[in-house]
Design a protein around this motif. Sequence first.
Motif, short mmCIF file in Angstrom:
data_model
loop_
_atom_site.label_atom_id
_atom_site.label_comp_id
_atom_site.label_asym_id
_atom_site.label_seq_id
_atom_site.Cartn_x
_atom_site.Cartn_y
_atom_site.Cartn_z
N UNK A 1 -54.13 -13.26 -26.85
CA UNK A 1 -52.84 -13.40 -26.21
C UNK A 1 -51.58 -13.83 -26.78
N UNK A 2 -51.83 -14.09 -28.02
CA UNK A 2 -50.95 -14.73 -28.97
C UNK A 2 -49.85 -13.57 -29.38
N UNK A 3 -48.49 -13.92 -29.31
CA UNK A 3 -47.58 -13.20 -30.19
C UNK A 3 -47.47 -13.21 -31.44
N UNK A 4 -47.41 -12.13 -32.25
CA UNK A 4 -47.52 -11.94 -33.69
C UNK A 4 -46.39 -11.19 -34.08
N UNK B 1 -55.66 -8.92 -26.75
CA UNK B 1 -54.63 -9.27 -25.79
C UNK B 1 -53.28 -9.52 -26.59
N UNK B 2 -53.03 -9.10 -27.74
CA UNK B 2 -52.09 -9.60 -28.73
C UNK B 2 -50.66 -8.88 -28.29
N UNK B 3 -49.64 -9.53 -28.28
CA UNK B 3 -48.16 -8.90 -28.38
C UNK B 3 -47.64 -8.73 -29.82
N UNK B 4 -47.73 -7.53 -30.48
CA UNK B 4 -47.31 -7.36 -31.49
C UNK B 4 -45.82 -6.84 -31.72
N UNK C 1 -58.50 -0.92 -32.99
CA UNK C 1 -59.50 -2.07 -32.75
C UNK C 1 -59.32 -2.48 -31.12
N UNK C 2 -58.24 -1.88 -30.55
CA UNK C 2 -58.07 -2.44 -29.19
C UNK C 2 -57.50 -3.84 -28.95
N UNK C 3 -57.08 -4.21 -29.87
CA UNK C 3 -56.46 -5.70 -29.81
C UNK C 3 -54.96 -5.85 -29.36
#
Lengths: 219, 230
Positions: free
Chosen positions: B20-23, B48-51, B69-71
């Motif tokens: 769930x992190x934003x990166x 569940x990343x926010x890129x 990778x579906x991340x």
Amino acid sequence: MVSSNAKTRMLARAAADIVPGMCVNLGIGLPTQVVGHLPAGMPVCLHSENGISGVGPVMPAGQEDRNLIDAGGSYVSTLPGGAYFDSAVSFAIVRSGRLDLTLLGAFEVAANGDLANWIIPGRFSPGAGGAIELAQRARRVGAITAHVDKAGNPKIVDRCTLPLTASGSVSRIYTDMAVCDVTPRGVVLRELAEGVSVREVVEATGAPLEVPDAPLPVF
Amino acid sequence: MSLPDKTCAMEDAIATIRDGASVILGGFGVPGTPFCLIEALVAHGARDLTIIKNDANETGMGVDWLLQAGLVKRLITSHIGLNPRAVSMMNDGSLDVEFNAQGILAERIRAAGAGVMGFVTDIGMDTLLARGKQRITTAAGEGMFEPALYADVALIHAERADPFGNLCYRASARNFNPLAAMAARCVIAEAERVEPLGALGPDEVHTPGPFVDHVIEMSELPEVYGVVKR
């Protein structure tokens, strides 16, 4: 279909409006190719929105710098006096009006200068990149485009049907058939491509076209 | 006194990134994209990343590894035209894409790094990008509020670093990196060379060390950093 000869003349005609001393951004695609028509040694500063001023020639294969591309992904060089900066500074240059001219591609240009060049809903939606700020804030915006699309429909229109990039931004349109200016009175025909008649341009234009009485220059 | 040493192993730094992190990622196309850190993030597997990145790289590169990778749940960007997977995931609804005008994206990141809440601008007022934005009337005219864009983590690529985290970028690889390096709570920088304290002169530093949390020296420069053959 635009012949390569007509395309070359269109690019050369657009290049002729770049005068010494200007700071210019050439949009991705057709506009980038205008650079090949500038006279050697021309004192002009090309800006690339990924953080370069003083962009120089594209490097030949084998001599590329892996860290030096322009916004279109071409491996370029910098002229003596060139500079690198981050993307916030790059768009500070754009938004604060330091660009004398930008030349951009177009899906549609309207008679009021509206430009649509970034999205075709349902078909093409890659994002606007830097186009919105370039179109909204360069001191002068020229559109370079085929006069009609692949299906033969006019690209100069009375009102844009596609979502806008910027409103009222384009002042001059360079096509394979003509040079037109966007004025408070609407679109005015200024020059004709070699071998093209006024009537052909009027028929290929989707907005009322003012045709001056005087003979038109040919490019 | 001497300046602290922030060098560490790449896996240790990346292991702190949670689901769930934003990166936020530096890079514009290949130059400045922190490919090694992205590869380590894929191996780490946070979901569940926010890129946040200017672009989605190209097929088989960088952001595309995370998508494959579906991340990634959400992508905040300015242009994804060179990545067909990103476009098709957006169209089939499996990836939430937020487009920004490129310089507005840069300025929102810069605002976060500068510790201000956002800014007011009229850029894009007549476009689809204006939808849902708060309109504000100022003495200078009507504009829209653009909120600062913070991230939990920034992944940065520098050409040179020192152990304290002073960074220098090379040519057009600078792009979003100095902005991203200011805008996250945890800033992880990979560097092609880590040089002793003092080797980067104070006037040469592009990103000052106080912004940077972890410095990783790249053991090699994989081919993906090279010239793209078309």
